[in-house]
Motif scaffolding. Structure first.
Motif: not given
Ligand SMILES: [Zn+2]
Length: 396
Positions: A272, A276, A281, A283, A288
């Motif tokens: 993840t 991310a 993005d 996390w 995620t």
């Protein structure tokens, strides 16, 4: 002929009773003849002990058609599901779950509470808050005890949480404290180890196996090892740390302080974080992970690449386990394995690199996130009903 002293005779009888209960727990429904074959006990001994279990209300008979003799019913025995109950607790990182479990591994009730503080007393109070309503609904004579699964290194003999980095606990006597608070026998073990015990005790679809390894991939990675039908904990309860086996010596820094552990390459946390970062993005583990799994299944290239890479590293961990243990069965558990890309990549090295060449069955667990509480309940049933370790607990 040897004449055993009274005390030894008692021990022998207790051992034989434990043997029969263990077989019934793991293999019901089963015939008296099969119990005799597996246990090595004589039919008269089995008759005496089985009658005793009937008198105690623990057993029932079922008639099962056998394929060999058409039309003839063969009597089989099975444990009466609700004749005894156990409580199973999972002490997670952010929440705790409590379940009421019967002898057939059915989850009768389940409660989940958030953990707001990690200070031991606050967690214990939360746990008692979750357990008490279930206790109130359970006839005391039916309850054999309570099992708890916690993360980290757990001394399952004394019930001591030796080191749980997630909870920030060191040498905390969780078992003894809960026994005092609840006036019940309590057993504690590592959460992933209990998943293996839960599978081995209650899920018989794979046939009965005595060497089983369960691999759990979630936020971290761990495994539970069953050898000759028994949980293997290793020296100082340190076995099963598959996540900290080194796969890439020059790899990323792990939370344990070493470099290139499997957990830094193939765990939910690693995958993840990578995803991310790639998308820019923020996390958030659970969020995620859901996005990553969905994107991977839809064939999004970034997600597929991360899952394939992570799965490939997982495969190295898997093949090392297979070559070391040659188990009868490997069980994969955790939502990461819902990704076909990850799972296929993980299985590739096993088919290519298994030295002995015999195929080892690798299956997905049929249980979801209830597996720890099932395993914790199985531990309480094993210790306090099958092995009848209650004597040792009267001292508390
Ligand atoms: Zn590590």
């Amino acid at each position: 002929m040897h004449h055993l002293k009274g005390e030894n005779m008692g021990d022998l009888r207790k051992n034989n009773r434990s043997k029969i209960l263990e077989i019934l727990l793991k293999r019901s429904p089963i015939s008296r003849a099969e119990i005799s074959e597996i246990s090595g006990l004589t039919p008269p001994t089995i008759t005496v002990l089985v009658n005793e279990l009937f008198r105690e209300g623990l057993l029932e008979e079922t008639g099962v058609e056998t394929g060999k003799q058409v039309g003839r019913k063969r009597i089989q025995l099975q444990l009466l599901g609700n004749s005894k109950l156990a409580l199973g607790v999972e002490l997670g990182i952010r929440q705790l779950t409590v379940g009421l479990i019967n002898l057939q591994g059915e989850l009768l009730r389940r409660e989940t509470l958030e953990i707001r503080e990690k200070e031991p007393r606050a967690v214990i109070d939360r746990l008692l808050q979750a357990v008490r309503p279930l206790l109130a609904d359970c006839p005391p004579e039916k309850l054999v005890g309570l099992g708890v699964g916690a993360t980290g290194i757990v001394d399952s003999v004394s019930g001591l949480v030796k080191n749980s980095p997630n909870l920030g606990w060191r040498n905390f006597p969780l078992g003894a404290l809960l026994e005092r608070e609840l006036d019940l026998p309590v057993a504690v073990d590592n959460n992933v180890r209990l998943m293996a015990l839960g599978e081995n005790t209650f899920f018989h679809n794979w046939g009965s196996v005595s060497r089983l390894i369960l691999i759990h991939v979630g936020y971290g990675i761990g495994c539970g090892i069953i050898l000759n039908g028994q949980l293997y904990s290793g020296r100082e309860f340190g076995a099963g740390e598959l996540g900290h086996t080194i796969i890439m010596p020059e790899g990323p820094l792990c939370s344990c302080g070493k470099f290139g552990c499997l957990e830094t390459l193939a765990s939910g946390r690693a995958l993840t974080s990578a995803y991310a970062q790639k998308r820019g993005d923020e996390w958030d583990y659970s969020k995620t992970l859901r996005t990553l799994l969905a994107a991977g299944n839809q064939g999004e290239p970034a997600a597929v690449e991360i899952m394939d890479q992570g799965g490939t590293y997982m495969g190295y961990g898997l093949i090392n386990l297979v070559n070391l243990f040659a188990p009868d069965l490997i069980i994969l558990h955790g939502s990461i394995f819902d990704s076909t890309t990850y799972t296929q990549a993980a299985l590739r090295p096993v088919t290519q690199n298994y030295f002995s060449g015999e195929e080892i069955p690798i299956k997905h667990s049929q249980a979801g996130d209830e597996l720890v509480i099932l395993g914790a309940g199985a531990m309480a049933i094993q210790k306090f009903l099958v092995q009848n370790e209650l004597d040792a607990h009267i001292a508390f």
